[in-house]
Design a protein around this motif. Sequence first.
Motif, short mmCIF file in Angstrom:
data_model
loop_
_atom_site.label_atom_id
_atom_site.label_comp_id
_atom_site.label_asym_id
_atom_site.label_seq_id
_atom_site.Cartn_x
_atom_site.Cartn_y
_atom_site.Cartn_z
N ARG A 159 -4.45 0.29 23.29
CA ARG A 159 -3.13 1.40 23.95
C ARG A 159 -3.25 2.75 25.07
O ARG A 159 -3.97 3.36 24.27
N LYS A 160 -2.62 2.59 25.57
CA LYS A 160 -2.65 4.22 26.16
C LYS A 160 -1.33 4.98 25.24
O LYS A 160 0.05 5.24 24.88
N ILE A 161 -1.96 6.78 25.03
CA ILE A 161 -0.83 6.85 23.73
C ILE A 161 -1.04 8.30 23.97
O ILE A 161 -2.72 9.25 24.29
N LYS A 162 -0.14 9.37 24.00
CA LYS A 162 -0.63 11.08 24.94
C LYS A 162 -1.60 10.81 25.98
O LYS A 162 -2.53 11.39 26.04
N GLY A 163 -1.57 9.81 27.05
CA GLY A 163 -2.42 9.83 27.73
C GLY A 163 -4.05 9.40 27.54
O GLY A 163 -5.14 9.52 28.63
N VAL A 164 -4.46 9.20 26.51
CA VAL A 164 -5.57 8.55 25.84
C VAL A 164 -6.06 6.82 26.02
O VAL A 164 -4.57 6.65 24.72
N LEU B 19 4.64 3.32 16.61
CA LEU B 19 4.35 4.52 18.01
C LEU B 19 5.75 4.87 18.38
O LEU B 19 6.79 3.16 18.28
N SER B 20 6.74 5.58 18.45
CA SER B 20 8.16 5.84 19.23
C SER B 20 8.14 6.35 20.56
O SER B 20 6.90 7.51 21.00
N SER B 21 9.12 7.24 21.14
CA SER B 21 9.35 8.24 21.51
C SER B 21 10.12 8.98 21.00
O SER B 21 10.87 9.49 20.61
N GLY B 22 9.47 10.38 21.63
CA GLY B 22 10.26 11.59 20.84
C GLY B 22 11.01 12.03 21.69
O GLY B 22 11.30 11.30 22.69
N GLY B 23 11.98 13.45 21.75
CA GLY B 23 12.79 13.60 22.74
C GLY B 23 12.88 13.58 24.31
O GLY B 23 13.53 13.50 24.86
N VAL C 284 5.22 9.38 20.38
CA VAL C 284 4.96 10.30 18.87
C VAL C 284 3.93 8.82 18.49
O VAL C 284 5.21 7.56 17.70
N ALA C 285 2.91 9.49 17.43
CA ALA C 285 2.87 8.41 17.33
C ALA C 285 2.45 8.90 15.41
O ALA C 285 2.22 9.59 15.45
N THR C 286 3.13 7.78 14.44
CA THR C 286 2.86 7.80 13.12
C THR C 286 1.78 7.07 12.35
O THR C 286 1.93 5.45 12.94
N LEU C 287 1.14 7.88 11.69
CA LEU C 287 0.83 7.10 10.75
C LEU C 287 0.97 6.99 9.38
O LEU C 287 0.97 8.03 8.35
N ARG C 288 1.42 5.60 9.09
CA ARG C 288 1.62 4.92 7.57
C ARG C 288 0.81 4.72 6.81
O ARG C 288 -0.11 3.71 6.98
N GLY D 110 -9.24 12.10 19.18
CA GLY D 110 -8.40 12.91 20.24
C GLY D 110 -6.86 13.67 20.88
O GLY D 110 -7.14 14.42 21.38
N ILE D 111 -6.36 12.36 20.10
CA ILE D 111 -5.35 12.74 20.16
C ILE D 111 -4.44 13.54 17.84
O ILE D 111 -4.81 12.66 17.15
N ARG D 112 -2.88 14.10 18.09
CA ARG D 112 -2.76 13.85 16.91
C ARG D 112 -2.14 13.24 16.64
O ARG D 112 -0.74 12.92 17.20
#
Length: 460
Positions: free
Chosen positions: A347-352, A376-380, A385-389, A417-419
Motif C-alpha cells: 500500500r502506498k500511504i502518505k507517499g510511503v 485506510l480512509s480519506s481525510g477532508g 488517514v491510517a488508523t490502527l485498531r 515512517g508514517i503516523r
Amino acid sequence: MEMRYQEADHERATPDAIRALQLARVRVLLAAVSATNGFYRDHWRAAGVGDVAEIDSLEAFAARIPTVGKADFLADQEAAPPFGRRHEHARSQGVALYVSTTSGTSGQGQEVHVQTQAEWDAMGRVYRFLHRWAGLDPGDGLALALPLTMLGGGRLEYQGAVSYGLSVYPVGNYDAARKLEVIRRFQPAGVMGITAYLGRLGSELDGIPAEGVRAILTGGEGAGVEWLRRLEETWQATVYDRYGSSQAGNDHMFTCEHGIGTSERPGVLHNVDPYVLTEVVDPATGAHVAPGEVGELVVTILYRHDTPIVRCRMGDRAVYRPGGSCRCGRPFMGVEVASIGRADDMRKIKGVNVWPQAVDDVVFEHEAVAEYQVVLSSGGGGNDVATLRAMPTAALGAEEHAALVQTLTRAVEQRIGIRFDVELVEPGAIPQSDWKARRWLDRRDHIVGAGSAPRSEGAA
Ligand SMILES: [Zn+2]
C-alpha cells in the motif's frame, strides 16, 4: 546443529554444481515441451524463440524464454474450454489427472491446473525436504488443518506428507474444537495449515499446549517473524515455514534446521533447486535482482513435462538470498522468511510504500495485542488517514489503555515512517480470521483503485 539432509549429495554440492544440474534439466524440459505442447510452442515462437536447443545457459533461458502468467492461462482456457490447449498432451495419455482450480465461485478468473501421476509423484519428493528439515520422521503423525477441495492447497500437502511417510490426520474439514480433539487424542508430531489459521487454532488451546506436537508447519500467506514467533509460544513447538502456489502445484521453498530466525536476522526459505528453478526478478526490467533486494518470483518446475510450468510469474515479491547465504551452508537459492507478499498487497500511504508484514512485526511485538486491523480512509483535504485498531488480549484500565496507545503510536511511526492513529477496541471486537488474514480495509475514495480486490488465491 545436526544437519538433516534429505538428498545429501545435492544439499552438500556447490552452488555452481546445482546451477549446472538445473541447466541440464531445463534443456530436457524445453525439448520435451517444445515437442508436445502447442500452447508453449506458440508462446515461445511469438517471442522469437525458434529452436530451444539454442538455449545453452540459465542466463539465456531467463533472457529469451518469455514468462507466462494468469492472463495467459485464462486466455488459453477461454479458447479451448475447460482445460486449455496447454493440457491437451496430458489429457491424451489415458492416465489419472489431478485437476485443481484457483479460488472463485464461477469459472470467471479461475485458473485450471492439472498434473499427471508421474508429476504428482515427483511433487511428493519435493515435499520430503520440508518434513525432513522440520525434524519429522517417517511414521510420525501430521494433523493437516487444510480442507480438501478443488483448490490445489490441501490435496498437495496431503500427498506430500504421505509421500514422506507421515501418518496424516485430515482434520481440515472439521471445526476448531473437533480439530483439537483429534490432535489431543492422537498426539501427532506436526500440525500443518495456513499461517493465520494456525494462530486462530492455537488460541483455542486455552494455554494448554497439545502434547506431542513439536513442529508447526506454516505457509500459504505472508506473515511477519514476530507473528511466527508468537505461534511458537502458543503451541510450544518450532515453526517451519513454506512457500508454494497452485500454479507450481507444490510447495518448494522451506525453512531449514535454523527455522524462522529473528526480526533482526530472518531465516531463509530454501528453494529445492534440483526440482524447481526460482528466479527473483525486477518486475520492471525482468533482470534478476541482487542479493538482499526485493523482486518478483518467477518459477519453472523442472519435472513437469506433461503439464509444464515454465517461467511462471507468481505475482509474489520477496527478498532474494543466494545459495550458501544461510548458516546451514546449503547451495540452494532462497528468499528471506517473512519477506514474501503479494506484489499487489503493498500500500502506498502518505507517499510511503508499506508492506503488511512490516506492520505485523511492529504490532505483534507487543504481547498485550491479540489482533489488529488497519483502516485506510480519506481525510477532508483528500489526504490519507491510517488508523490502527488494536484489540488487547484482555480489557485494560484507563492508565494501561493510554500507555498502550502511546507505545503503539510511537513504535509504528518509528518503524514504518508514517503516523497512524491508534485506537483500542474491546476484546472480541475483531474476529480472528478462519482463513487468510484479512487485516487491511482500504476505504480511501480519493485514490482511484486504492481498494485492493479481496485476495484468496488457493496457494498451496
Ligand atoms: Zn538454511
